[in-house]
Write a protein that holds these residues in place. Structure first.
Motif, PDB file in Angstrom:
ATOM      1  N   PHE A 162       0.838  -1.201   0.000  1.00  0.00           N
ATOM      2  CA  PHE A 162       0.000   0.000   0.000  1.00  0.00           C
ATOM      3  C   PHE A 162       0.877   1.257   0.000  1.00  0.00           C
ATOM      4  O   PHE A 162       1.981   1.236   0.536  1.00  0.00           O
ATOM      5  CB  PHE A 162      -0.943  -0.021   1.204  1.00  0.00           C
ATOM      6  CG  PHE A 162      -1.891  -1.185   1.133  1.00  0.00           C
ATOM      7  CD1 PHE A 162      -3.000  -1.141   0.305  1.00  0.00           C
ATOM      8  CD2 PHE A 162      -1.630  -2.352   1.832  1.00  0.00           C
ATOM      9  CE1 PHE A 162      -3.851  -2.226   0.195  1.00  0.00           C
ATOM     10  CE2 PHE A 162      -2.476  -3.452   1.724  1.00  0.00           C
ATOM     11  CZ  PHE A 162      -3.591  -3.386   0.901  1.00  0.00           C
ATOM     12  N   PRO A 163       0.351   2.350  -0.598  1.00  0.00           N
ATOM     13  CA  PRO A 163       1.172   3.572  -0.718  1.00  0.00           C
ATOM     14  C   PRO A 163       1.682   4.028   0.642  1.00  0.00           C
ATOM     15  O   PRO A 163       0.919   4.069   1.612  1.00  0.00           O
ATOM     16  CB  PRO A 163       0.193   4.596  -1.297  1.00  0.00           C
ATOM     17  CG  PRO A 163      -0.874   3.801  -1.954  1.00  0.00           C
ATOM     18  CD  PRO A 163      -0.989   2.536  -1.170  1.00  0.00           C
ATOM     19  N   ARG A 164       2.956   4.378   0.705  1.00  0.00           N
ATOM     20  CA  ARG A 164       3.518   4.795   1.981  1.00  0.00           C
ATOM     21  C   ARG A 164       3.515   6.313   2.110  1.00  0.00           C
ATOM     22  O   ARG A 164       3.601   7.052   1.127  1.00  0.00           O
ATOM     23  CB  ARG A 164       4.920   4.248   2.175  1.00  0.00           C
ATOM     24  CG  ARG A 164       5.903   4.628   1.109  1.00  0.00           C
ATOM     25  CD  ARG A 164       7.227   3.982   1.370  1.00  0.00           C
ATOM     26  NE  ARG A 164       8.020   4.784   2.299  1.00  0.00           N
ATOM     27  CZ  ARG A 164       9.255   4.475   2.651  1.00  0.00           C
ATOM     28  NH1 ARG A 164       9.825   3.390   2.202  1.00  0.00           N
ATOM     29  NH2 ARG A 164       9.924   5.253   3.474  1.00  0.00           N
ATOM     30  N   VAL A 165       3.403   6.745   3.345  1.00  0.00           N
ATOM     31  CA  VAL A 165       3.521   8.164   3.694  1.00  0.00           C
ATOM     32  C   VAL A 165       4.633   8.243   4.728  1.00  0.00           C
ATOM     33  O   VAL A 165       4.639   7.484   5.687  1.00  0.00           O
ATOM     34  CB  VAL A 165       2.207   8.700   4.291  1.00  0.00           C
ATOM     35  CG1 VAL A 165       2.383  10.118   4.805  1.00  0.00           C
ATOM     36  CG2 VAL A 165       1.081   8.643   3.264  1.00  0.00           C
ATOM     37  N   ASP A 166       5.601   9.131   4.501  1.00  0.00           N
ATOM     38  CA  ASP A 166       6.748   9.236   5.403  1.00  0.00           C
ATOM     39  C   ASP A 166       6.562  10.423   6.347  1.00  0.00           C
ATOM     40  O   ASP A 166       6.505  11.566   5.894  1.00  0.00           O
ATOM     41  CB  ASP A 166       8.039   9.419   4.602  1.00  0.00           C
ATOM     42  CG  ASP A 166       8.293   8.243   3.671  1.00  0.00           C
ATOM     43  OD1 ASP A 166       8.049   7.104   4.097  1.00  0.00           O
ATOM     44  OD2 ASP A 166       8.726   8.468   2.523  1.00  0.00           O
ATOM     45  N   PRO A 167       6.476  10.181   7.650  1.00  0.00           N
ATOM     46  CA  PRO A 167       6.282  11.295   8.594  1.00  0.00           C
ATOM     47  C   PRO A 167       7.555  12.111   8.791  1.00  0.00           C
ATOM     48  O   PRO A 167       8.637  11.562   8.994  1.00  0.00           O
ATOM     49  CB  PRO A 167       5.866  10.602   9.897  1.00  0.00           C
ATOM     50  CG  PRO A 167       6.402   9.220   9.800  1.00  0.00           C
ATOM     51  CD  PRO A 167       6.482   8.870   8.338  1.00  0.00           C
ATOM     52  N   VAL A 168       7.398  13.434   8.715  1.00  0.00           N
ATOM     53  CA  VAL A 168       8.506  14.378   8.907  1.00  0.00           C
ATOM     54  C   VAL A 168       8.059  15.409   9.935  1.00  0.00           C
ATOM     55  O   VAL A 168       6.931  15.895   9.862  1.00  0.00           O
ATOM     56  CB  VAL A 168       8.850  15.100   7.587  1.00  0.00           C
ATOM     57  CG1 VAL A 168       9.899  16.184   7.803  1.00  0.00           C
ATOM     58  CG2 VAL A 168       9.324  14.113   6.527  1.00  0.00           C
TER      59      VAL A 168
END
Ligand SMILES: [Zn+2]
Length: 301
Positions: A162-168
């Motif tokens: 599933f599409p990943r989202v990278d927390p910043v």
């Protein structure tokens, strides 16, 4: 500015973070409905986002350019959602531009409404993710798109990706009426911005803020307050903006990360946000959450 959605709250005008406000019904229930999706694509009102590789294509007013499926043939597409009942799609693009972005794209983003930037940003992030996940991370076999472009599935082991989202985290350290801004070597001349860094496994947002401030600037945060968030489509970050109070303004810079860092008072930030050529620094652009963060800090009075 016209491109920002503004919400009036009391005497203050709160700036909406960039890349937010798409307002689409993502219609998750349709993503696995093959017949339903085919009907949406056959709908004469369906719109397909035009992309130049991964960059947006804008008309003379700075609005996204949309086409019909009849105007352009695409092998694969991503279902973005329903806009007041109108189905919106983006092409699934095979590209060599993965991990690359030209500074010129920021000139286009500066012309776009926040809503258009949000719609394009989602399409860009998804396309980057697809191009980075052509092979299964479990067994190495080819993967193929499923869930209307919101996943990839392995044809051999069946793993679903599933599409990943990278927390910043991105933050202003605050000390006695001034905030800390840093400068990276690749920034445009005069530009300073909020410090930022990726959240690591095993950390909370607050812990990541404290670690990044200490690593990059030698500053100890005594408390951390969340302010706002923004998707950032290069390639798929979620920027979480915070303000952290500190008990000292002494700096020890990590010169691998920062070329310079400065404490700026309210007058300096006000001048920079107003675009004053005599301001002590050039503010980040309105579509960047660092700008929102500075604006919100000023609004606190
Ligand atoms: Zn596999």
């Amino acid at each position: 500015m016209a491109r920002k959605t503004e919400v009036t709250k009391g005497a203050w005008v709160l700036a909406q973070p960039g890349f937010t406000g798409a307002g689409l019904d993502r219609a998750d229930h349709l993503r696995l409905d093959e017949a339903g999706l085919a009907a949406l694509m056959a709908n004469a009102d369906a719109r397909l986002l035009r992309l130049a590789d991964l960059d947006p294509v804008l008309d003379e007013d700075g609005a996204l350019h949309w086409m019909s499926f009849a105007e352009i043939g695409v092998a694969e597409s991503i279902f973005l959602g329903l806009d007041d009942g109108i189905p919106l799609f983006a092409p699934l693009v095979r590209t060599e531009a993965v991990g690359r972005r030209a500074w010129s794209v920021f000139r286009l983003i500066a012309m776009m409404s926040g809503r258009d930037a949000a719609i394009w940003g989602a399409a860009r992030s998804l396309n980057e993710w697809h191009n980075r996940h052509l092979f299964c991370g479990v067994c190495g076999n080819d993967t193929e798109s499923f869930r209307a472009g919101w996943g990839r599935r392995c044809g051999r082991c069946g793993a679903e990706h599933f599409p990943r989202v990278d927390p910043v985290v991105i933050m202003l350290a605050e000390h006695e009426g001034r905030v800390l801004l840093g400068r990276q070597p690749q920034y445009p001349a005069g530009r300073y911005s909020a410090l930022a860094g990726f959240v690591e496994p095993g950390e909370s947002i607050e812990e990541a803020v404290q670690r990044e401030l200490f690593e990059e600037a030698g500053v100890r945060a005594i408390d951390v307050e969340y302010v706002a968030s923004q998707p950032w489509p290069f390639p798929g970050s979620l920027m979480m903006a915070c303000i952290a109070r500190t008990d000292s303004d002494a700096l020890t810079l990590d010169t691998n990360e920062l070329e310079d860092a400065i404490w700026i008072d309210r007058a300096g930030i006000e001048a920079a946000l107003a675009g004053d050529p005599d301001a002590p620094f050039q503010a980040p652009p309105p579509f960047a959450i660092a700008n929102t963060l500075l604006t919100r800090w000023m609004e606190r009075g």
